[in-house]
Enzyme design. Structure first.
Site, mmCIF file in Angstrom:
data_model
loop_
_atom_site.group_PDB
_atom_site.id
_atom_site.type_symbol
_atom_site.label_atom_id
_atom_site.label_comp_id
_atom_site.label_asym_id
_atom_site.label_seq_id
_atom_site.Cartn_x
_atom_site.Cartn_y
_atom_site.Cartn_z
ATOM 1 N N GLU A 302 0.817 -1.209 0.000
ATOM 2 C CA GLU A 302 0.000 0.000 0.000
ATOM 3 C C GLU A 302 0.861 1.273 0.000
ATOM 4 O O GLU A 302 0.622 2.204 0.762
ATOM 5 C CB GLU A 302 -0.953 0.003 1.203
ATOM 6 C CG GLU A 302 -1.906 -1.170 1.174
ATOM 7 C CD GLU A 302 -2.987 -1.119 2.250
ATOM 8 O OE1 GLU A 302 -4.115 -1.442 1.925
ATOM 9 O OE2 GLU A 302 -2.673 -0.771 3.401
ATOM 10 N N ASP A 376 -8.024 -9.229 4.281
ATOM 11 C CA ASP A 376 -7.794 -8.051 5.118
ATOM 12 C C ASP A 376 -8.827 -7.915 6.227
ATOM 13 O O ASP A 376 -9.711 -7.065 6.121
ATOM 14 C CB ASP A 376 -7.828 -6.794 4.225
ATOM 15 C CG ASP A 376 -7.335 -5.566 4.954
ATOM 16 O OD1 ASP A 376 -6.887 -5.705 6.093
ATOM 17 O OD2 ASP A 376 -7.415 -4.470 4.376
ATOM 18 N N GLU A 404 -12.538 -2.257 12.090
ATOM 19 C CA GLU A 404 -12.548 -1.544 10.813
ATOM 20 C C GLU A 404 -13.646 -2.051 9.883
ATOM 21 O O GLU A 404 -14.303 -1.276 9.206
ATOM 22 C CB GLU A 404 -11.171 -1.705 10.147
ATOM 23 C CG GLU A 404 -11.120 -1.170 8.739
ATOM 24 C CD GLU A 404 -9.755 -1.370 8.073
ATOM 25 O OE1 GLU A 404 -8.832 -1.890 8.717
ATOM 26 O OE2 GLU A 404 -9.628 -0.975 6.895
HETATM 27 O O1 GCW Z 1 -6.945 -3.092 6.594
HETATM 28 C C1 GCW Z 1 -6.081 -2.279 5.878
HETATM 29 C C2 GCW Z 1 -6.430 -0.922 6.344
HETATM 30 C C3 GCW Z 1 -5.297 0.062 6.295
HETATM 31 C C4 GCW Z 1 -4.103 -0.572 6.979
HETATM 32 C C5 GCW Z 1 -3.720 -1.834 6.222
HETATM 33 C C6 GCW Z 1 -2.576 -2.580 6.877
HETATM 34 C C7 GCW Z 1 -2.408 0.436 8.324
HETATM 35 O O2 GCW Z 1 -7.527 -0.472 5.591
HETATM 36 O O3 GCW Z 1 -5.730 1.213 6.959
HETATM 37 O O4 GCW Z 1 -3.008 0.305 7.073
HETATM 38 O O5 GCW Z 1 -4.804 -2.716 6.237
HETATM 39 O O6 GCW Z 1 -2.861 -3.523 7.612
HETATM 40 O O7 GCW Z 1 -1.443 -2.254 6.654
#
Ligand code: GCW
Length: 713
Positions: A302, A376, A404
């Protein structure tokens, strides 16, 4: 003086507002019938207070006993029955040297609690090999008292099954918390290192009470600033508060820090100047924080920089940092949550593809930190295929405590059953019984360095976690990190007793609500293996229609693949073949539409709308029924909770009631929007008795939430 003060607070407690600040360490006076059995308890207290951890232990014991028993410890008229409490190590309390042999095998953090006789007198003993073990044992004893458990005949031995039990704060230096729903960061960086907010001590107490022994202070999407001398001083101040509680501070370093704060032209992990820079940085860190834990790294994921920017592997990057930390005993927690810049064939396959080939290449002080599932932190995911696929590498579990993808702070969702489901999943890596828990605790592959991380749900909200019930998720994470084989239900019961009441008329309905709440959120958000259908970016509310944008694998349509024929992501041999990343018996089970567990059906298969489900219903009808079932569960929780009015203090009762109302509204919204949208593909009527969504799909699509909390930035 301190004791007297506490006592007068204790007396005033029933009138105090319960705002949740005290978490599960409330120590309110026990009800009279329970108190009776502790009549003589604490008449004599032997707990040395020479060292920091000893003082922390003694303070907690005094605070707990004074609060629970409503009288000053050490002052009973008679010391009978189990009246004396003796806490310490053979080194700190000479009477305990007789227990030396019994302490064998309990390690540095274990303890025993025993009703016994010391010097001819009845006593409750908390003994350990180290001060921290004694602290943990003291918290355990207080937990027993909070639950009103009898102490007679007590003989408990406890030692953590996992070594590194750590919170990951996704907290930025400006106090913004990524995916935080409990207000801003509790770290008041600007006022550190001078102002040590008392909250820091309470944070340490809460963590120690559940065995958490580490904290990563800053976000994995990090800034190089965190490693500058100014911030290291601030981190050191926090470390000094946490030290007596056995909690080590770690940081998330930015991989490109040698460029950004070091003035080097590159951050290539094989470049000697870069390696030198990290060694010097590590030396500097340990000069400032002698018991520094280590580094948690998100690299090449990311948009974060990493070794692949220089054509190097994750192992190259991790090992460079490991080499710098090794002389000081530090560790690297290298995250496997990665996906490349190029579009993958199936995002679920990426971590495995990038990491499994490097098994055996990581240095001894590196743990690879793997999320529970391959996508995720979805409401439900099958266990990550890396578990069992890297036998030579210690794999650390990463759970998300902050919700989240599970309703933020307002939805009542107890994550214990979800953690338990993953930990008990059988990877078949070394034949049947090769559970994820055995990989995490190191027993399957013989690793001594083991770990579990939880992404914290903590902020400056008075109740810490944004809601009273979200405290339970912090709690269960700690307890399961201590023992990954523990039962979510037992832990829920402990928590409910400490948090609300020892009255079974409260505890049992609360535990029942909690235990079904995870299945409920799965039902009303992402039933039967659907995933990643939340609103774009902030992940608030339904967004199954999300498409377009920079990456296909950041959209919902990529994951659900609904069309006129059916719905679901084909990860079987006819599709992306992600199933092949599991051990053969698991791959076989997941790979066939006939044997895949119903809860993962649409995770692994694209299934026709008319497919017959075990219930006898078609897939479409089943989907609709599941959505409704989730909403109904929330209605049921509201009824149960309403029935507890008067049995739970009004402040907390009220907030939970209001939040359950929000949850019901939002569960209904999820159900309606999802059905309205998927019906445009299925083109089938709703099963009899199911109410049509009140709006068409365009309405749901039009809802925008530009200021929803917690989004990355
Ligand atoms: O779940 C996703 C989140 C991001 C997060 C990423 C990660 C810290 O949307 O906000 O970043 O995973 O785990 O690195």
């Amino acid at each position: 003086m301190l004791v007297l003060l506490l006592l007068s607070w204790g007396a005033a407690l029933p009138a105090m507002a319960e705002d949740g600040y005290d978490l599960w360490l409330r120590y309110r006076p026990l009800p009279a019938p329970v108190l009776k059995q502790y009549r003589d308890l604490g008449g004599q207290v032997v707990a040395p207070a020479q060292t920091g951890p000893q003082r922390a232990t003694r303070d907690e014991l005094v605070r707990g006993l004074a609060g629970l028993l409503g009288r000053e410890p050490g002052q009973a008229a008679r010391v009978q029955r189990n009246g004396a409490i003796v806490v310490g190590t053979p080194a700190s309390v000479p009477q305990l040297s007789a227990l030396q042999g019994d302490l064998e095998g309990l390690g540095e953090e274990g303890y025993l609690i025993r009703s016994t006789r010391l010097d001819g007198r009845a006593a409750t003993v908390v003994a350990a090999n180290s001060d921290i073990g004694a602290l943990y044992g003291t918290f355990h004893l207080l937990r027993l008292l909070q639950a009103g458990e009898p102490l007679a005949g007590l003989d408990l031995r406890e030692a953590p099954k996992v070594k590194v039990r750590v919170l990951n704060h996704w907290d930025n230096l400006d106090r913004y918390v990524e995916r935080g729903y409990a207000g801003e960061s509790i770290w008041d960086w600007h006022k550190l290192p001078d102002w040590l907010d008392p909250r820091y001590t309470d944070y340490a107490r809460a963590n120690a009470s559940i065995g958490i022994n580490g904290t990563v202070l800053n976000n994995v999407n990090t800034s190089a600033q965190a490693l500058t001398p100014m911030y290291l001083e601030k981190a050191a101040a926090l470390a000094s508060v946490f030290r007596p509680y056995g909690i080590k501070v770690s940081l998330s370093p930015r991989f490109s820090a040698p460029i950004e704060i070091g003035g080097l032209p590159t951050a290539d992990p094989l470049d000697p100047a870069v390696r030198r820079w990290w060694k010097d940085k590590a030396d500097e860190i340990y000069r400032t924080i002698p018991d520094f834990g280590g580094f948690l790294v998100k690299a090449n994921s990311e948009g974060q920089p990493g070794p692949q920017d220089y054509g190097r592997s994750h192992a190259d990057g991790a090992n460079m940092l490991a080499e710098a930390l090794a002389p000081h005993g530090g560790i690297v927690m290298w995250r496997a949550f990665v996906y490349s810049h190029e579009e993958p064939d199936d995002r679920a396959k990426q971590a495995y593809t990038e990491f499994a080939p490097h098994d055996g290449a990581f240095a001894d002080n590196v743990l690879v930190q793997v999320k529970n599932g391959a996508i995720d932190f979805q409401p439900r995911e099958p266990f990550h295929p890396l578990f069992g696929a890297m036998p030579k590498t210690p794999l650390m579990m990463e759970f998300q405590i902050t919700k989240e993808y599970l309703g933020f702070a307002t939805h009542l969702v107890y994550l214990g059953p979800m953690y338990e489901e993953v930990l008990r999943a059988d990877t078949h890596a070394r034949g049947p019984g090769s559970t994820v828990a055995k990989i995490v605790d190191g027993s399957l592959e013989g690793h001594a360095l083991t770990g579990m991380a939880g992404v914290a749900n903590i902020g400056v909200d008075r109740n810490w976690s944004g809601s009273h019930f979200d405290q339970a998720n912090w709690y269960v994470f700690g307890r399961m990190a201590w023992d990954p084989h523990a039962s979510a239900e037992t832990i829920a019961r402990d928590w409910a007793r400490m948090t609300f009441s020892t009255d079974p008329a409260v505890v049992e309905p609360v535990v029942a609500m909690m235990m079904g709440s995870h299945q409920a959120v799965v039902d009303y958000m992402t039933p039967m293996g659907l995933h990643h259908l939340m609103g774009r970016g902030h992940h608030y509310g339904p967004g199954p229609w999300v498409e377009g944008g920079p990456r296909a694998d950041w959209t919902s349509v990529y994951y659900h693949r609904a069309d006129a024929r059916g719905i679901g992501f084909d990860r079987s041999a006819t599709g992306s073949n992600a199933v092949a990343q599991y051990a053969p018996p698991v791959a076989e089970q997941f790979g066939s539409i006939d044997t895949v567990p119903e809860e993962f059906l649409l995770w692994f298969h694209h299934v026709p709308w008319d497919h017959r489900m075990p219930s006898g219903r078609s897939l479409w009808d089943e989907l609709v029924v599941r959505y409704g079932r989730g909403v109904d569960y929330v209605r049921g929780m509201r009824r149960t909770w309403a029935g507890l009015e008067g049995k739970v203090d009004p402040e907390r009762h009220h907030q939970v009631s209001v939040f359950l109302g929000v949850q019901e509204k939002e569960a209904q919204w999820w159900r309606d929007a999802s059905i309205a949208y998927f019906q445009t593909f299925s083109q089938r009527p709703l099963p009899a008795g199911e109410a049509p969504p009140p709006h068409d799909v365009e309405y749901y699509k039009s809802l925008q939430f530009p200021f929803a909390p917690g989004d990355g930035k």
